[in-house]
Write an enzyme that holds these catalytic residues in place. Structure first.
Site, PDB file in Angstrom:
ATOM      1  N   TRP A   1       0.348 -12.213  16.127  1.00 51.36           N
ATOM      2  CA  TRP A   1       0.316 -13.719  16.465  1.00 51.36           C
ATOM      3  C   TRP A   1       0.245 -13.480  17.931  1.00 51.36           C
ATOM      4  O   TRP A   1      -0.337 -14.478  18.327  1.00 51.36           O
ATOM      5  CB  TRP A   1       1.276 -15.264  15.617  1.00 51.36           C
ATOM      6  CG  TRP A   1       1.294 -14.992  14.002  1.00 51.36           C
ATOM      7  CD1 TRP A   1       1.908 -14.220  13.182  1.00 51.36           C
ATOM      8  CD2 TRP A   1      -0.509 -14.621  13.467  1.00 51.36           C
ATOM      9  NE1 TRP A   1       1.306 -14.073  11.934  1.00 51.36           N
ATOM     10  CE2 TRP A   1       0.042 -14.557  12.080  1.00 51.36           C
ATOM     11  CE3 TRP A   1      -1.143 -15.334  13.889  1.00 51.36           C
ATOM     12  CZ2 TRP A   1      -0.519 -15.308  10.559  1.00 51.36           C
ATOM     13  CZ3 TRP A   1      -2.189 -15.520  12.013  1.00 51.36           C
ATOM     14  CH2 TRP A   1      -2.093 -15.353  11.528  1.00 51.36           C
TER      15      TRP A   1
ATOM     16  N   ASP B   1       5.353 -20.525  19.383  1.00 51.18           N
ATOM     17  CA  ASP B   1       4.718 -19.710  18.935  1.00 51.18           C
ATOM     18  C   ASP B   1       6.137 -20.702  17.507  1.00 51.18           C
ATOM     19  O   ASP B   1       6.659 -18.737  17.405  1.00 51.18           O
ATOM     20  CB  ASP B   1       3.938 -19.109  18.755  1.00 51.18           C
ATOM     21  CG  ASP B   1       3.461 -19.220  17.378  1.00 51.18           C
ATOM     22  OD1 ASP B   1       3.815 -20.297  15.812  1.00 51.18           O
ATOM     23  OD2 ASP B   1       2.102 -17.945  16.764  1.00 51.18           O
TER      24      ASP B   1
ATOM     25  N   LYS C   1       5.061 -22.050   6.722  1.00 48.93           N
ATOM     26  CA  LYS C   1       6.109 -21.137   6.207  1.00 48.93           C
ATOM     27  C   LYS C   1       6.928 -22.644   6.167  1.00 48.93           C
ATOM     28  O   LYS C   1       8.202 -21.787   5.182  1.00 48.93           O
ATOM     29  CB  LYS C   1       5.998 -20.647   8.112  1.00 48.93           C
ATOM     30  CG  LYS C   1       5.443 -19.787   7.727  1.00 48.93           C
ATOM     31  CD  LYS C   1       3.678 -19.283   8.189  1.00 48.93           C
ATOM     32  CE  LYS C   1       3.314 -18.066   8.060  1.00 48.93           C
ATOM     33  NZ  LYS C   1       2.053 -18.544   9.021  1.00 48.93           N
TER      34      LYS C   1
HETATM   35  C1  LIG Z   1       1.542 -18.152   9.991  1.00 48.90           C
HETATM   36  C2  LIG Z   1       1.244 -17.932  12.175  1.00 48.90           C
HETATM   37  C3  LIG Z   1       0.430 -17.914  12.824  1.00 48.90           C
HETATM   38  C4  LIG Z   1      -0.780 -18.876  11.784  1.00 48.90           C
HETATM   39  O1  LIG Z   1      -0.650 -19.794  11.181  1.00 48.90           O
HETATM   40  P1  LIG Z   1      -2.027 -20.721  10.916  1.00 48.90           P
HETATM   41  O2  LIG Z   1      -1.693 -21.863  10.627  1.00 48.90           O
HETATM   42  O3  LIG Z   1      -2.472 -20.350   9.965  1.00 48.90           O
HETATM   43  O4  LIG Z   1      -2.966 -20.543  12.355  1.00 48.90           O
HETATM   44  C5  LIG Z   1       0.595 -18.261  13.509  1.00 48.90           C
HETATM   45  N1  LIG Z   1       1.323 -17.823  14.157  1.00 48.90           N
HETATM   46  C6  LIG Z   1       2.676 -17.554  13.429  1.00 48.90           C
HETATM   47  C7  LIG Z   1       4.275 -16.894  14.158  1.00 48.90           C
HETATM   48  C8  LIG Z   1       1.997 -17.202  11.766  1.00 48.90           C
HETATM   49  O5  LIG Z   1       3.657 -16.880  11.675  1.00 48.90           O
END
Ligand SMILES: *Cc1c(COP(=O)(O)O)cnc(C)c1O
Length: 357
Positions: free
Chosen positions: A102, A169, A193
């Site tokens: 990511w 993030d 998540k």
């Molecule tokens: C799942 C995830 C993403 C991607 O998220 P989307 O909402 O599908 O774009 C980005 N960063 C992390 C750390 C993730 O676990």
């Protein structure tokens, strides 16, 4: 039948949240309407949006004077470019810490807008640790971090010391542990998540950090558009925001972020202890960087893999298969995963050892 949902995302949500959400999908709070058919400008839905926003502040311990809370669309993946588009001017630079898939993507997108560079990474060992002690250029506009690496099962236990604001993030560990918010210019998290269903992305912006947009950007992609219109510039994803709001209510009812952290530490401790004890398995992440949310582990004897997955499924533990870039197994244990789910998985591992060792 209860299934323990160990999928990385979309992921487990509290049962009581889903019960209330399904009720509201039929009829919402005595309105005679489903929440799915109600205007985002109605007073009932406006109250949901407001409670969601206030709850974020409560859980993070932030004040509305200092931070803006936004509910956006386009997933965490859209934040990869929106952050750089909004904050990284042509003559500015930003550092990226590459701790796995990511963060690699975040860097790639940012590079399209300005001078982004990778200041530390753990690529050499398939991202099984968190780099530490790296230099941060004090002139950087921001440093981008991924607090928890969903795929590789590593997590920053402490954030670096720096006066440069972090953009982080936190898609897979938001509200899982206490944070010192003063380090962050911005936090973002896709909901699916640890917060709610897919379809909404939470962003928390430090007002001072985010006040100025670095270039002319499309209206929808300008954070200030959403700040000014309180996340209702256009039709917001009301239902995912509503379910996220219910999840935050659930967190507060169960003792807040501190209680979630204690429970997450306990669950992770139990499972890692078993991985370290059990002669059949080993963990992939460096011990000091192990994630509380996503636990990655392998079998010494890969031929037993299908047998173990079947044993998990027979015990109603689902979603334990690892991501292809690590292989083996990944048990995702977000806030809503009860300790008994983790204990059930541990029992399966013990029994599997009895039979196969
Ligand atoms: C799942 C995830 C993403 C991607 O998220 P989307 O909402 O599908 O774009 C980005 N960063 C992390 C750390 C993730 O676990």
């Amino acid at each position: 039948m209860t299934k323990y949902n160990f999928y990385a995302g979309p992921a487990i949500l509290p049962k009581e949240v889903m019960a209330e959400a399904s009720q509201s999908a039929v009829e919402f709070g005595g309105t005679g309407l489903s929440i799915l058919e109600m205007s985002h400008r109605s007073k009932e839905v406006a109250a949901v949006l407001e409670e969601a926003k206030v709850s974020v502040h409560e859980l993070l311990g932030t004040s509305a004077d200092e931070y803006d809370v936004l509910f956006l669309q386009g997933g965490a993946s859209s934040q990869f470019y929106m952050t750089a588009m909004n904050f990284l001017g042509d003559d500015e630079s930003a550092g990226y810490v590459d701790t796995g898939a990511w963060s690699t993507k975040a860097f790639k997108e940012a590079s399209k807008f300005g001078n982004a560079s990778i200041i530390a990474d753990s690529k050499d060992t398939n991202y099984n640790y968190i780099p530490k002690g790296f230099d941060i250029d004090g002139a950087s506009k921001y440093v981008h971090l991924t607090s928890n690496n969903t795929i590789f099962g590593t997590q920053f236990q402490a954030f670096p010391d720096s006066n440069v604001p972090f953009i982080c993030d936190m898609s897979s560990d938001i509200f899982s542990r206490k944070l010192d918010m003063s380090k962050f210019g911005m936090i973002y998290a896709g909901a699916q998540k640890n917060l709610g269903p897919a379809g909404v992305t939470l962003a928390i912006l430090n007002k001072e950090f985010a006040a100025k947009t670095a270039r002319e950007v499309p209206t929808m992609l300008d954070y200030q558009t959403h700040v000014k219109k309180d996340s209702a510039f256009n039709t917001p994803p009301v239902f995912p925001i509503y379910v996220s709001m219910l999840t935050m209510r659930w967190i507060k009812k169960h003792g807040g972020v501190a209680a979630m952290q204690a429970k997450n530490e306990k669950k992770a401790g139990l499972l890692y202890d078993e991985i370290d004890r059990n002669t059949l398995f080993y963990g992939t992440a460096a011990k000091e960087d192990r994630s509380m949310m996503n636990v990655c582990f392998l079998l010494h004897d890969e031929a037993l893999m299908d047998g173990f997955l079947k044993a998990c499924a027979d015990a109603n533990c689902i979603g334990v298969k690892g991501h292809r870039s690590v292989g083996g197994f990944r048990a995702s244990m977000y806030n809503a995963m009860p300790e008994e789910g983790v204990q059930t998985l541990i029992d399966v591992m013990k029994e599997f050892e009895n039979v196969n060792a």
